[in-house]
Design a protein around this motif. Structure first.
Motif, PDB file in Angstrom:
ATOM      1  N   GLY A  31       0.782  -1.220   0.000  1.00 66.20           N
ATOM      2  CA  GLY A  31       0.000   0.000   0.000  1.00 66.20           C
ATOM      3  C   GLY A  31       0.815   1.272   0.000  1.00 66.20           C
ATOM      4  N   GLU A  32       2.126   1.170  -0.201  1.00 65.65           N
ATOM      5  CA  GLU A  32       3.000   2.344  -0.156  1.00 65.65           C
ATOM      6  C   GLU A  32       3.458   2.727  -1.555  1.00 65.65           C
ATOM      7  N   SER A  33       3.604   4.045  -1.788  1.00 65.96           N
ATOM      8  CA  SER A  33       4.152   4.553  -3.044  1.00 65.96           C
ATOM      9  C   SER A  33       5.547   5.103  -2.777  1.00 65.96           C
ATOM     10  N   VAL A  34       6.540   4.542  -3.446  1.00 64.12           N
ATOM     11  CA  VAL A  34       7.928   4.974  -3.298  1.00 64.12           C
ATOM     12  C   VAL A  34       8.412   5.464  -4.653  1.00 64.12           C
ATOM     13  N   CYS A  35       9.005   6.658  -4.690  1.00 63.84           N
ATOM     14  CA  CYS A  35       9.515   7.220  -5.939  1.00 63.84           C
ATOM     15  C   CYS A  35      11.040   7.196  -5.936  1.00 63.84           C
ATOM     16  N   LEU A  36      11.612   6.723  -7.029  1.00 68.13           N
ATOM     17  CA  LEU A  36      13.057   6.719  -7.244  1.00 68.13           C
ATOM     18  C   LEU A  36      13.354   7.803  -8.273  1.00 68.13           C
ATOM     19  N   VAL A  37      14.095   8.831  -7.847  1.00 66.06           N
ATOM     20  CA  VAL A  37      14.227  10.059  -8.632  1.00 66.06           C
ATOM     21  C   VAL A  37      15.690  10.335  -8.961  1.00 66.06           C
ATOM     22  N   GLY A  38      15.935  10.859 -10.152  1.00 67.26           N
ATOM     23  CA  GLY A  38      17.272  11.273 -10.540  1.00 67.26           C
ATOM     24  C   GLY A  38      17.319  11.580 -12.023  1.00 67.26           C
ATOM     25  N   GLU A  39      18.416  12.206 -12.448  1.00 66.48           N
ATOM     26  CA  GLU A  39      18.586  12.515 -13.862  1.00 66.48           C
ATOM     27  C   GLU A  39      18.808  11.230 -14.669  1.00 66.48           C
ATOM     28  N   SER A  40      18.695  11.343 -15.981  1.00 61.41           N
ATOM     29  CA  SER A  40      18.989  10.214 -16.857  1.00 61.41           C
ATOM     30  C   SER A  40      20.439   9.780 -16.658  1.00 61.41           C
ATOM     31  N   GLY A  41      20.656   8.470 -16.581  1.00 59.49           N
ATOM     32  CA  GLY A  41      22.002   7.951 -16.401  1.00 59.49           C
ATOM     33  C   GLY A  41      22.380   7.679 -14.965  1.00 59.49           C
ATOM     34  N   CYS A  42      21.438   7.905 -14.031  1.00 57.47           N
ATOM     35  CA  CYS A  42      21.744   7.699 -12.613  1.00 57.47           C
ATOM     36  C   CYS A  42      21.644   6.234 -12.193  1.00 57.47           C
ATOM     37  N   GLY A  43      20.959   5.405 -12.963  1.00 58.59           N
ATOM     38  CA  GLY A  43      20.820   3.998 -12.612  1.00 58.59           C
ATOM     39  C   GLY A  43      19.428   3.605 -12.162  1.00 58.59           C
ATOM     40  N   LYS A  44      18.439   4.477 -12.370  1.00 54.09           N
ATOM     41  CA  LYS A  44      17.080   4.196 -11.886  1.00 54.09           C
ATOM     42  C   LYS A  44      16.465   2.995 -12.604  1.00 54.09           C
ATOM     43  N   THR A  45      16.504   3.014 -13.935  1.00 49.50           N
ATOM     44  CA  THR A  45      15.898   1.927 -14.702  1.00 49.50           C
ATOM     45  C   THR A  45      16.643   0.615 -14.475  1.00 49.50           C
ATOM     46  N   LEU A  46      17.966   0.677 -14.339  1.00 51.74           N
ATOM     47  CA  LEU A  46      18.734  -0.540 -14.057  1.00 51.74           C
ATOM     48  C   LEU A  46      18.290  -1.162 -12.733  1.00 51.74           C
ATOM     49  N   THR A  47      17.984  -0.319 -11.755  1.00 50.89           N
ATOM     50  CA  THR A  47      17.509  -0.823 -10.468  1.00 50.89           C
ATOM     51  C   THR A  47      16.176  -1.550 -10.634  1.00 50.89           C
ATOM     52  N   ALA A  48      15.256  -0.935 -11.374  1.00 52.32           N
ATOM     53  CA  ALA A  48      13.947  -1.550 -11.599  1.00 52.32           C
ATOM     54  C   ALA A  48      14.080  -2.869 -12.342  1.00 52.32           C
ATOM     55  N   LEU A  49      14.925  -2.911 -13.374  1.00 50.88           N
ATOM     56  CA  LEU A  49      15.114  -4.142 -14.141  1.00 50.88           C
ATOM     57  C   LEU A  49      15.798  -5.219 -13.302  1.00 50.88           C
ATOM     58  N   ALA A  50      16.693  -4.805 -12.391  1.00 43.83           N
ATOM     59  CA  ALA A  50      17.364  -5.772 -11.524  1.00 43.83           C
ATOM     60  C   ALA A  50      16.371  -6.449 -10.590  1.00 43.83           C
TER      61      ALA A  50
END
Length: 318
Positions: A31-50
């Motif tokens: 039930g929680e919403s967590v946002c992962l924020v940063g500029e392009s190239g910070c590793g956000k999408t890699l974290t989600a795919l991992a």
């Protein structure tokens, strides 16, 4: 529900391995919403795919750390079990629906397939369920749109179809990677309202990957600021907006163009760019762009500090 500890993602290059995500900690409760924020190239999408074990390997691989979902360790889960979990209990809305959706199948067929594969739903029932899902996510005239191909839908409708597909099996955790990219402002607001409503109604955990702080303010309970593969600040959303601590966080918030009347002031910008993975500077990775840099920042990477309740920050100022 989701607990990531000390996650390391490594990129194999011609010059050898390069760290892409470095010692990341992240959690999402039910039930929680967590946002992962940063500029392009910070590793956000890699974290989600991992988290979903979808990293293209080679050249990327999980080099260390733990990813636990409902107490199960995902990094060592056999591929077949991971496939059953992915889409059934953890679902993802990808950044660009035009490439995530299969262009040669109708959106209704693609939504129905999720139900048939994961739940064993007969094709006729799966089609009826797909129609209901399209209606739930706000697709107008779903009876006519269910047999449309992705290229026949607008960007906003394709994104809604992606969300319908992700929610088909009533997952416990939804990962949304930049779900409003390339959509106009009105459609962005509609998609965010939809995600927030579905998250409340279904009680699912939401991990939202974004660079848009307006999105964060609208849907998040907690915010993690990422830079060069590291989480540099974590805080409840109210605390982050009221009292941002890391200079990078303050720079991001100052760059948001809210309330800036035309011609009244120049919108501030963070100088420089995110360093490439193979050239992250020693010490604090943000020091070459930081307006408050000290000599120690160039030599020593700051440890995580807790300057307030629920707040973690990696900065020598603290």
């Amino acid at each position: 529900m989701l607990a990531v500890h000390g996650l390391h993602v490594r990129l194999q290059t011609e010059r050898g391995p390069v760290p892409a995500v470095r010692g990341l900690d992240l959690s999402v409760d039910r039930g929680e919403s967590v946002c992962l924020v940063g500029e392009s190239g910070c590793g956000k999408t890699l974290t989600a795919l991992a988290v979903l074990r979808l990293l293209p390997s080679p050249p990327l691989e999980i080099a260390g750390g733990s990813i636990r979902f409902d107490g199960r360790e995902l990094t060592t889960l056999p591929p077949e079990e991971m496939r059953r979990l992915r889409g059934r209990r953890i679902a993802m809305v990808f950044q660009e629906p035009m490439t995530a959706l299969n262009p040669v199948f109708t959106v209704g067929r693609q939504i129905a397939e999720v139900l048939e594969v994961h739940l064993g739903t007969p094709p006729s029932e799966a089609r009826r369920a797909a129609l209901e899902l399209l209606e739930q996510v706000g697709v107008p005239e779903p009876a006519s749109r269910i047999d449309a191909y992705p290229h026949q839908l607008s960007g906003g409708l394709r994104q809604r179809a992606m969300i319908a597909m992700a929610l088909a099996c009533a997952p416990d955790l939804l990962i949304a990677d930049e779900p409003t990219t390339a959509l106009d402002v009105t459609v962005q607001a509609q998609i965010l309202d939809l995600l927030a409503r579905l998250q409340r109604e279904r009680g699912l955990g939401l991990l939202l990957v974004t660079h848009n702080l307006g999105v964060v303010a609208q849907v998040a309970h907690r915010v993690l600021i990422m830079y060069a593969g590291r989480i540099v600040e974590e805080a409840p959303v109210e605390a982050l907006f009221a009292h941002p601590r890391h200079p990078y966080t303050r720079g991001l918030l100052a760059s948001v163009p809210y309330g800036v009347a035309e011609g009244t002031r120049r919108l501030p910008a963070i100088p420089g760019t995110v360093p490439p993975l193979e050239a992250v500077p020693a010490g604090c990775p943000f020091h070459d762009r930081c307006p408050e840099v000290m000599d120690v920042c160039r030599r020593v990477e700051p440890a995580a500090r807790r300057p307030g309740p629920g707040v973690t920050v990696r900065c020598h100022l603290f």
